[in-house]
Design a protein around this motif. Structure first.
Motif, PDB file in Angstrom:
ATOM      1  N   SER A   1      -5.132   8.528  -1.149  1.00 57.17           N
ATOM      2  CA  SER A   1      -3.753   8.991  -1.265  1.00 57.17           C
ATOM      3  C   SER A   1      -3.360   9.255  -2.712  1.00 57.17           C
ATOM      4  O   SER A   1      -2.774  10.291  -3.033  1.00 57.17           O
ATOM      5  N   VAL A   2      -3.679   8.317  -3.582  1.00 57.16           N
ATOM      6  CA  VAL A   2      -3.370   8.457  -5.008  1.00 57.16           C
ATOM      7  C   VAL A   2      -4.050   9.696  -5.579  1.00 57.16           C
ATOM      8  O   VAL A   2      -3.435  10.488  -6.302  1.00 57.16           O
ATOM      9  N   CYS A   3      -5.310   9.870  -5.256  1.00 58.63           N
ATOM     10  CA  CYS A   3      -6.067  10.993  -5.816  1.00 58.63           C
ATOM     11  C   CYS A   3      -5.535  12.329  -5.319  1.00 58.63           C
ATOM     12  O   CYS A   3      -5.410  13.286  -6.091  1.00 58.63           O
ATOM     13  N   ARG A   4      -5.222  12.408  -4.030  1.00 57.59           N
ATOM     14  CA  ARG A   4      -4.650  13.650  -3.489  1.00 57.59           C
ATOM     15  C   ARG A   4      -3.312  13.964  -4.143  1.00 57.59           C
ATOM     16  O   ARG A   4      -3.056  15.092  -4.540  1.00 57.59           O
ATOM     17  N   ALA A   5      -2.463  12.963  -4.267  1.00 56.75           N
ATOM     18  CA  ALA A   5      -1.114  13.177  -4.800  1.00 56.75           C
ATOM     19  C   ALA A   5      -1.109  13.548  -6.278  1.00 56.75           C
ATOM     20  O   ALA A   5      -0.226  14.285  -6.733  1.00 56.75           O
TER      21      ALA A   5
ATOM     22  N   THR B   1      -8.007  -0.587   3.385  1.00 53.35           N
ATOM     23  CA  THR B   1      -6.671  -0.217   2.900  1.00 53.35           C
ATOM     24  C   THR B   1      -6.733   0.275   1.469  1.00 53.35           C
ATOM     25  O   THR B   1      -6.100   1.273   1.117  1.00 53.35           O
ATOM     26  N   LEU B   2      -7.512  -0.390   0.622  1.00 52.69           N
ATOM     27  CA  LEU B   2      -7.624   0.050  -0.771  1.00 52.69           C
ATOM     28  C   LEU B   2      -8.309   1.409  -0.862  1.00 52.69           C
ATOM     29  O   LEU B   2      -7.911   2.254  -1.663  1.00 52.69           O
ATOM     30  N   LEU B   3      -9.318   1.638  -0.032  1.00 56.96           N
ATOM     31  CA  LEU B   3      -9.959   2.954  -0.007  1.00 56.96           C
ATOM     32  C   LEU B   3      -8.951   4.032   0.381  1.00 56.96           C
ATOM     33  O   LEU B   3      -8.930   5.124  -0.209  1.00 56.96           O
ATOM     34  N   ALA B   4      -8.097   3.742   1.361  1.00 50.90           N
ATOM     35  CA  ALA B   4      -7.067   4.697   1.779  1.00 50.90           C
ATOM     36  C   ALA B   4      -6.052   4.929   0.659  1.00 50.90           C
ATOM     37  O   ALA B   4      -5.607   6.062   0.435  1.00 50.90           O
TER      38      ALA B   4
ATOM     39  N   PRO C   1       0.799  -1.230   0.000  1.00 56.18           N
ATOM     40  CA  PRO C   1       0.000   0.000   0.000  1.00 56.18           C
ATOM     41  C   PRO C   1       0.833   1.282   0.000  1.00 56.18           C
ATOM     42  O   PRO C   1       0.497   2.248  -0.693  1.00 56.18           O
ATOM     43  N   GLU C   2       1.941   1.274   0.731  1.00 56.49           N
ATOM     44  CA  GLU C   2       2.766   2.485   0.800  1.00 56.49           C
ATOM     45  C   GLU C   2       3.492   2.787  -0.513  1.00 56.49           C
ATOM     46  O   GLU C   2       4.017   3.887  -0.693  1.00 56.49           O
ATOM     47  N   GLU C   3       3.497   1.849  -1.455  1.00 61.79           N
ATOM     48  CA  GLU C   3       4.127   2.060  -2.757  1.00 61.79           C
ATOM     49  C   GLU C   3       3.124   2.446  -3.848  1.00 61.79           C
ATOM     50  O   GLU C   3       3.502   2.769  -4.969  1.00 61.79           O
ATOM     51  N   CYS C   4       1.872   2.428  -3.516  1.00 57.35           N
ATOM     52  CA  CYS C   4       0.805   2.606  -4.502  1.00 57.35           C
ATOM     53  C   CYS C   4       0.847   3.979  -5.188  1.00 57.35           C
ATOM     54  O   CYS C   4       0.778   4.068  -6.411  1.00 57.35           O
ATOM     55  N   THR C   5       0.980   5.023  -4.411  1.00 49.92           N
ATOM     56  CA  THR C   5       0.961   6.379  -4.975  1.00 49.92           C
ATOM     57  C   THR C   5       2.120   6.586  -5.946  1.00 49.92           C
ATOM     58  O   THR C   5       1.933   7.156  -7.026  1.00 49.92           O
ATOM     59  N   ALA C   6       3.302   6.105  -5.597  1.00 49.91           N
ATOM     60  CA  ALA C   6       4.460   6.246  -6.482  1.00 49.91           C
ATOM     61  C   ALA C   6       4.270   5.443  -7.767  1.00 49.91           C
ATOM     62  O   ALA C   6       4.611   5.919  -8.855  1.00 49.91           O
ATOM     63  N   LEU C   7       3.725   4.242  -7.660  1.00 51.37           N
ATOM     64  CA  LEU C   7       3.504   3.427  -8.853  1.00 51.37           C
ATOM     65  C   LEU C   7       2.512   4.097  -9.795  1.00 51.37           C
ATOM     66  O   LEU C   7       2.750   4.175 -11.006  1.00 51.37           O
ATOM     67  N   VAL C   8       1.423   4.597  -9.250  1.00 50.99           N
ATOM     68  CA  VAL C   8       0.442   5.289 -10.100  1.00 50.99           C
ATOM     69  C   VAL C   8       1.084   6.510 -10.753  1.00 50.99           C
ATOM     70  O   VAL C   8       0.874   6.781 -11.935  1.00 50.99           O
TER      71      VAL C   8
END
Length: 107
Positions: free
Chosen positions: A60-64, A53-56, A10-17
């Motif tokens: 995070s992805v959307c904010r970033a 966790t997926l909702l979180a 989960p902590e890598e999700c925003t960077a991957l997107v």
């Protein structure tokens, strides 16, 4: 865990997107997916920690990346937990075994 099914923590999700959006012009990011643990999927609670966790991750992805949360799909929920997934906001479910039966175990 099944060795043939994996993704990112989960902590890598925003960077991957971010990498998909920036570095993969032929790909269009549309959403996130999780396969919940069997223990969480068969519990009788109203909330599933894997889905939370997926909702979180989506938040995070959307904010970033300045994305509209309503436009980012969530694929969560399978035959054993799809009702809970839909109640928690899933936009895609996978219910193959409910329709076709269990798959034979690969050896």
């Amino acid at each position: 865990l099944e060795k043939n099914k994996f993704g990112v923590m989960p902590e890598e999700c925003t960077a991957l997107v971010g990498a998909v959006i920036k570095d993969c012009p032929k790909l269009q990011f549309t959403g996130l997916m999780t396969i919940g643990s069997l223990a969480n999927s068969t519990s009788s609670g109203t909330s599933n920690p894997d889905f939370e966790t997926l909702l979180a991750c989506r938040r995070s992805v959307c904010r970033a990346h300045g994305l509209d949360e309503d436009a980012v799909e969530l694929s969560m929920g399978m035959s054993s937990d799809f009702e809970q997934a839909v109640a928690m906001g899933s936009t895609n479910i996978r219910v193959g075994s409910a329709i076709f039966g269990q798959r034979a175990v690969k050896t």
